[in-house]
Design a protein around this motif. Structure first.
Motif, PDB file in Angstrom:
ATOM      1  N   TRP A   9      13.649 -10.662 -40.850  1.00 46.80           N
ATOM      2  CA  TRP A   9      14.101  -9.388 -40.589  1.00 46.80           C
ATOM      3  C   TRP A   9      13.349  -8.564 -39.848  1.00 46.80           C
ATOM      4  CZ3 TRP A   9      18.727 -10.000 -40.296  1.00 46.80           C
ATOM      5  CH2 TRP A   9      19.397 -11.101 -41.311  1.00 46.80           C
ATOM      6  N   ARG A  10      12.029  -8.990 -39.383  1.00 46.90           N
ATOM      7  CA  ARG A  10      11.067  -8.240 -38.713  1.00 46.90           C
ATOM      8  C   ARG A  10      11.481  -8.298 -37.362  1.00 46.90           C
ATOM      9  NH1 ARG A  10       4.876  -9.501 -41.434  1.00 46.90           N
ATOM     10  NH2 ARG A  10       5.696  -8.661 -43.504  1.00 46.90           N
ATOM     11  N   PRO A  11      11.629  -7.063 -36.549  1.00 45.47           N
ATOM     12  CA  PRO A  11      11.779  -7.080 -35.245  1.00 45.47           C
ATOM     13  C   PRO A  11      10.694  -7.653 -34.559  1.00 45.47           C
ATOM     14  CG  PRO A  11      12.460  -4.987 -36.259  1.00 45.47           C
ATOM     15  CD  PRO A  11      11.646  -5.755 -37.247  1.00 45.47           C
ATOM     16  N   SER A  12      10.933  -8.346 -33.290  1.00 48.08           N
ATOM     17  CA  SER A  12       9.750  -8.986 -32.475  1.00 48.08           C
ATOM     18  C   SER A  12       8.664  -8.011 -32.459  1.00 48.08           C
ATOM     19  CB  SER A  12      10.360  -9.259 -30.967  1.00 48.08           C
ATOM     20  OG  SER A  12       9.347  -9.871 -30.309  1.00 48.08           O
ATOM     21  N   SER A  27      24.493  -7.103 -37.088  1.00 45.70           N
ATOM     22  CA  SER A  27      24.154  -8.024 -36.306  1.00 45.70           C
ATOM     23  C   SER A  27      23.053  -8.976 -37.156  1.00 45.70           C
ATOM     24  CB  SER A  27      23.487  -7.739 -35.080  1.00 45.70           C
ATOM     25  OG  SER A  27      22.690  -8.499 -34.059  1.00 45.70           O
ATOM     26  N   ASP A  28      22.164  -8.299 -37.998  1.00 42.82           N
ATOM     27  CA  ASP A  28      21.157  -9.018 -38.845  1.00 42.82           C
ATOM     28  C   ASP A  28      22.183  -9.843 -39.610  1.00 42.82           C
ATOM     29  OD1 ASP A  28      19.136  -7.642 -37.605  1.00 42.82           O
ATOM     30  OD2 ASP A  28      19.228  -6.214 -39.175  1.00 42.82           O
ATOM     31  N   ALA A  29      22.944  -9.455 -40.341  1.00 38.30           N
ATOM     32  CA  ALA A  29      23.691 -10.022 -41.413  1.00 38.30           C
ATOM     33  C   ALA A  29      24.238 -11.337 -40.770  1.00 38.30           C
ATOM     34  CB  ALA A  29      24.562  -9.202 -41.867  1.00 38.30           C
ATOM     35  N   LEU A  30      24.874 -11.239 -39.503  1.00 37.16           N
ATOM     36  CA  LEU A  30      25.514 -12.374 -38.750  1.00 37.16           C
ATOM     37  C   LEU A  30      24.415 -13.540 -38.537  1.00 37.16           C
ATOM     38  CD1 LEU A  30      28.286 -10.631 -36.742  1.00 37.16           C
ATOM     39  CD2 LEU A  30      28.477 -11.870 -38.886  1.00 37.16           C
ATOM     40  N   VAL A  31      23.308 -12.995 -38.084  1.00 40.75           N
ATOM     41  CA  VAL A  31      22.165 -13.939 -37.764  1.00 40.75           C
ATOM     42  C   VAL A  31      21.808 -14.727 -39.087  1.00 40.75           C
ATOM     43  CG1 VAL A  31      19.679 -14.273 -37.208  1.00 40.75           C
ATOM     44  CG2 VAL A  31      21.319 -12.697 -35.606  1.00 40.75           C
ATOM     45  N   LEU A  32      21.666 -13.877 -40.212  1.00 40.66           N
ATOM     46  CA  LEU A  32      21.225 -14.359 -41.412  1.00 40.66           C
ATOM     47  C   LEU A  32      22.423 -15.630 -41.823  1.00 40.66           C
ATOM     48  CD1 LEU A  32      19.711 -14.781 -44.040  1.00 40.66           C
ATOM     49  CD2 LEU A  32      20.751 -12.796 -44.736  1.00 40.66           C
ATOM     50  N   LEU A  33      23.654 -15.220 -41.870  1.00 42.56           N
ATOM     51  CA  LEU A  33      24.593 -16.304 -42.100  1.00 42.56           C
ATOM     52  C   LEU A  33      24.528 -17.553 -41.272  1.00 42.56           C
ATOM     53  CD1 LEU A  33      27.792 -14.093 -42.719  1.00 42.56           C
ATOM     54  CD2 LEU A  33      26.549 -15.479 -44.143  1.00 42.56           C
ATOM     55  N   LEU A  80      32.046 -10.446 -45.847  1.00 44.57           N
ATOM     56  CA  LEU A  80      31.083  -9.385 -45.311  1.00 44.57           C
ATOM     57  C   LEU A  80      31.977  -8.054 -45.165  1.00 44.57           C
ATOM     58  CD1 LEU A  80      28.312  -9.061 -44.167  1.00 44.57           C
ATOM     59  CD2 LEU A  80      29.293  -9.953 -41.984  1.00 44.57           C
ATOM     60  N   LYS A  81      30.998  -7.148 -45.505  1.00 43.33           N
ATOM     61  CA  LYS A  81      31.770  -5.754 -45.274  1.00 43.33           C
ATOM     62  C   LYS A  81      30.872  -4.681 -44.643  1.00 43.33           C
ATOM     63  CE  LYS A  81      33.395  -4.275 -49.002  1.00 43.33           C
ATOM     64  NZ  LYS A  81      33.570  -3.386 -50.411  1.00 43.33           N
ATOM     65  N   MET A  87      34.516  -1.493 -31.952  1.00 48.23           N
ATOM     66  CA  MET A  87      34.051  -2.772 -31.484  1.00 48.23           C
ATOM     67  C   MET A  87      32.647  -2.723 -30.908  1.00 48.23           C
ATOM     68  SD  MET A  87      35.270  -6.004 -31.876  1.00 48.23           S
ATOM     69  CE  MET A  87      37.158  -5.749 -31.790  1.00 48.23           C
ATOM     70  N   GLU A  88      32.371  -1.444 -30.164  1.00 48.42           N
ATOM     71  CA  GLU A  88      31.068  -1.370 -29.304  1.00 48.42           C
ATOM     72  C   GLU A  88      29.910  -1.045 -30.298  1.00 48.42           C
ATOM     73  OE1 GLU A  88      34.029   0.014 -28.792  1.00 48.42           O
ATOM     74  OE2 GLU A  88      34.912  -0.986 -26.925  1.00 48.42           O
ATOM     75  N   GLN A  89      30.244  -0.184 -31.260  1.00 45.72           N
ATOM     76  CA  GLN A  89      29.484   0.167 -32.391  1.00 45.72           C
ATOM     77  C   GLN A  89      29.135  -0.823 -33.441  1.00 45.72           C
ATOM     78  OE1 GLN A  89      31.160   4.012 -33.262  1.00 45.72           O
ATOM     79  NE2 GLN A  89      29.760   5.061 -32.212  1.00 45.72           N
ATOM     80  N   GLY A  90      30.048  -1.984 -33.663  1.00 44.62           N
ATOM     81  CA  GLY A  90      30.019  -2.716 -34.599  1.00 44.62           C
ATOM     82  C   GLY A  90      28.720  -3.448 -34.934  1.00 44.62           C
ATOM     83  N   ALA A  91      27.860  -3.810 -33.856  1.00 44.09           N
ATOM     84  CA  ALA A  91      26.846  -4.867 -33.986  1.00 44.09           C
ATOM     85  C   ALA A  91      25.501  -3.804 -34.693  1.00 44.09           C
ATOM     86  CB  ALA A  91      26.380  -5.232 -32.685  1.00 44.09           C
TER      87      ALA A  91
END
Length: 264
Positions: A9-12, A27-33, A80-81, A87-91
């Motif tokens: 979870w550490r940003p670059s 976006s983080d959660a989807l990457v983790l999944l 996931l909740k 949609m644009e703000q979702g990530a």
């Protein structure tokens, strides 16, 4: 107190954990999944509420997504909740809950689901405050403010105790009685589900073949009884478009049964 979040979870370029964000974004959660379940088959199409116009009017402050990973003789149902945003703000929205239901038997899925918990702070699942101890074993952590839970719905090893024959017959009669109330049938299904056996499956299948019973469909889909799928699809086809809550619930159960069918 500084929350130590797993390295992923550490940003670059970030090395100071004190500046880490206090929550996971969607976006983080989807990457983790994707990292935890990569390479595993999905038994049914993902159900993403935000992308389906049928659910736009569901009365809720959150968006939902379900996935069904299948392996060996088991399933990982991912839930996931996140807040209802555009949609644009979702990530960038906060992923408030990430939950996995482990059904059937799959050591692989159990191991993969456990990876979701790495780096989190052990916590108490909020659902326990609502329903108390329901017998389900839960592993729960917080990644920032995001609640991550793995629920073990797998069948317990060894034979399960049978209901007394008189008690079984009494409960089955409630389901068969034409004048029984939905509340009485709901309660009877819950009591019958304490005995996971062929005779209970037969009684529940007979019930859903005659009339709608959401509780019976939940139990049968949890147990992987794909014979309930025809009745579920009948009920789903009868849901009015202005009832998005039931439409969502039954669609999710139908996808669960579709995922079980993929294992057969």
């Amino acid at each position: 107190m500084v929350l130590i979040i797993h390295e992923r979870w550490r940003p670059s370029g970030l090395t100071n954990v004190a500046t880490l964000p206090t929550f996971m974004t969607l976006s983080d959660a989807l990457v983790l999944l994707e990292r935890c379940f990569t390479g595993l088959a999905e038994g049914a199409p993902r159900l993403r509420e935000q992308e389906d116009a049928r659910f736009a009017l569901r009365p809720s402050a959150v968006w939902l997504e379900y996935r069904w990973y299948v392996q060996e003789r088991g399933m990982a149902e991912v839930f996931l909740k996140w807040p209802r945003t555009s949609m644009e703000q979702g990530a960038a929205a906060e992923a408030t809950v990430l939950r996995v239901h482990l059904l059937g038997v799959s050591p692989t899925l159990s191991q993969r689901a456990g990876q979701l918990l790495l780096g989190g702070t052990p916590s108490r699942d909020r659902i326990m405050d609502l329903f108390g101890d329901d017998g389900v074993r839960r592993e729960c952590v917080c990644l920032g403010r995001t609640n991550v839970t793995v629920e073990h719905w797998e069948p317990q090893p060894g034979p399960r105790p049978l209901l007394d024959d008189a008690r079984f017959t009494s409960l089955a009669e409630v389901l068969e009685a034409p004048d029984s109330t939905p509340e009485a049938r709901h309660e009877a299904v819950q009591r019958l589900a304490d005995e996971r056996s062929p005779r209970v499956v037969a009684v529940l299948l007979a019930l859903v073949a005659r009339k709608h019973s959401l509780m019976a469909l939940r139990v049968l889909s949890e147990w992987g009884v794909v014979g309930a799928r025809e009745a579920l699809q009948r009920d789903l086809a009868q849901v009015r478009p202005d009832n998005p809550a039931d439409l969502w619930t039954l669609t999710a159960l139908e996808r669960r049964l579709q995922a079980w069918a993929a294992l057969q």
